[in-house]
Design a protein around this motif. Sequence first.
Motif, mmCIF file in Angstrom:
data_model
loop_
_atom_site.group_PDB
_atom_site.id
_atom_site.type_symbol
_atom_site.label_atom_id
_atom_site.label_comp_id
_atom_site.label_asym_id
_atom_site.label_seq_id
_atom_site.Cartn_x
_atom_site.Cartn_y
_atom_site.Cartn_z
ATOM 1 N N GLN A 1 26.527 29.783 37.278
ATOM 2 C CA GLN A 1 25.760 30.976 37.600
ATOM 3 C C GLN A 1 25.640 31.152 39.109
ATOM 4 O O GLN A 1 25.794 32.274 39.632
ATOM 5 N N ARG B 1 36.890 40.117 40.652
ATOM 6 C CA ARG B 1 35.912 40.309 39.573
ATOM 7 C C ARG B 1 36.509 39.909 38.234
ATOM 8 O O ARG B 1 35.842 39.304 37.392
ATOM 9 N N ALA C 1 30.358 34.913 44.173
ATOM 10 C CA ALA C 1 31.559 35.721 43.959
ATOM 11 C C ALA C 1 31.240 37.212 43.983
ATOM 12 O O ALA C 1 32.021 38.020 44.510
ATOM 13 N N ALA C 2 30.092 37.588 43.427
ATOM 14 C CA ALA C 2 29.730 39.002 43.333
ATOM 15 C C ALA C 2 29.521 39.643 44.699
ATOM 16 O O ALA C 2 29.662 40.865 44.852
ATOM 17 N N ASN D 1 37.014 36.059 37.769
ATOM 18 C CA ASN D 1 35.718 35.407 37.619
ATOM 19 C C ASN D 1 35.287 35.341 36.152
ATOM 20 O O ASN D 1 34.566 34.422 35.742
ATOM 21 N N GLU D 2 35.778 36.271 35.342
ATOM 22 C CA GLU D 2 35.372 36.353 33.939
ATOM 23 C C GLU D 2 35.996 35.272 33.061
ATOM 24 O O GLU D 2 35.523 35.034 31.954
ATOM 25 N N ALA E 1 35.655 30.801 39.729
ATOM 26 C CA ALA E 1 34.206 30.993 39.590
ATOM 27 C C ALA E 1 33.600 31.535 40.879
ATOM 28 O O ALA E 1 32.602 32.275 40.838
ATOM 29 N N GLY F 1 35.214 33.536 42.853
ATOM 30 C CA GLY F 1 35.844 34.813 43.144
ATOM 31 C C GLY F 1 37.102 34.738 43.984
ATOM 32 O O GLY F 1 37.551 35.765 44.516
ATOM 33 N N THR G 1 35.926 32.126 33.510
ATOM 34 C CA THR G 1 35.339 30.806 33.750
ATOM 35 C C THR G 1 34.221 30.420 32.789
ATOM 36 O O THR G 1 33.745 29.288 32.833
ATOM 37 N N ASP G 2 33.800 31.315 31.911
ATOM 38 C CA ASP G 2 32.628 31.037 31.073
ATOM 39 C C ASP G 2 32.819 29.834 30.139
ATOM 40 O O ASP G 2 31.843 29.180 29.756
ATOM 41 N N LYS H 1 28.985 32.375 40.461
ATOM 42 C CA LYS H 1 29.202 33.775 40.135
ATOM 43 C C LYS H 1 28.398 34.704 41.049
ATOM 44 O O LYS H 1 28.860 35.801 41.404
ATOM 45 N N GLU H 2 27.202 34.277 41.419
ATOM 46 C CA GLU H 2 26.399 35.081 42.343
ATOM 47 C C GLU H 2 27.076 35.187 43.708
ATOM 48 O O GLU H 2 27.051 36.247 44.353
#
Length: 384
Positions: free
Chosen positions: A193, A357, A199-200, A360-361, A304, A306, A363-364, A196-197
């Motif tokens: 998490q 973006r 990366a955004a 990054n998806e 993760a 980005g 990696t969950d 990801k923040e």
Amino acid sequence: MHENLRKKPDLLIVSDTPMWRVDGRNLAFEPVIREIDNFYPLFDKITWIGFRHDNDKIQDSAVALKHAQVKFVFLNNIGGKGLMDKLKILWKIPAYFYRVYRQIRKCDVVHARGPSIPAFFTLIIAHIVTRPVYWYKYAGNWDLENPPFSYKMQKNYLKKNTKVVGTINGRWPNQEKHLVSFENPCFTNAELQKAKEIAATKSFSGDLNLLFVGRIEERKGFDRLLEALAQFRKGDGIGTAYMVGGGVKKADFEQLAAEMLQIDYVFTGPLKRDALNEIYSKSHIFCLPSLSEGFPKVLAESAAFGCVPVVSDLSCIGQYILHFKNGLLLQDISPAEIKEHLSWMLSHRDELKAMSRSVNEITDNFTYEYYNERISKDILSGLD
């Protein structure tokens, strides 16, 4: 009520992982340590077989366990390039086989990490001692056309040995039912998490930092990467190239970089988790022109944060990285192809942000929590 609570199983890990004993602490490669540390909610006791390297230089990436209480079983490190070194291996095999066999008889679950000689012992012993649940993690490229002899032998044995659950990289046609596709874990949910923040908020305007993470050697394509980067100059759009990793040829490549490169670059050596995360945070492009891979954890880690990948289309990498969708794939892995892909990225900033973006998806499914769920469902269910 208490009699219905099932005791957590005991786990035996069988590997060729290098280990060191320093000041009363047992050290090993950090990514493996992190994975073992996160096993502890699933098991009561953990025993870990690996090779003791007390006479070798301790790797900068070696750390101690934080949480799990693990009993280490050391095998003396042997081997080398000379004939006598190889003969010593043959001499030691019966003793090593017996030590693995003796430990297997004591546990509920056997986790072999291969391809490796100790892991191969486990495949053989699975026919002799059938009580434990056997889990073989095949870390290599499952789709490699001409693997080394030992890899090919273990792969074929694993395919035929239905008593062993094999976890492999990627999903393949006609995959046997006892071979299960698994992602290699890299993060806790909280770590992912946070990444990801970061990366955004990553901007792809201005100079872009490039990142390589791996052994500094030809097999990882490092020589090809240097040749490609030598064709760029300051002002072309590349900020700093971060070269993360070690290896026996690192000093030679540092000298070569000093002669060839006209952009800013840094050789960091191997980095532990926090320091590596800092580099991921300020990097934009991840480049790994490797000649051999299973699925590199560093690809998921960089994604993760980005970082847009330029990576070889090997093994199952193309099942996660889609060309011009969430990264760029290398086919011939030549300096010219690497340079062409990097040049495209530098001149297509809007597409690069969208790729960041998108990648990054993926990696969950690379968290330890998800990994443990899969272990419970696909492996430990065999204890019922």
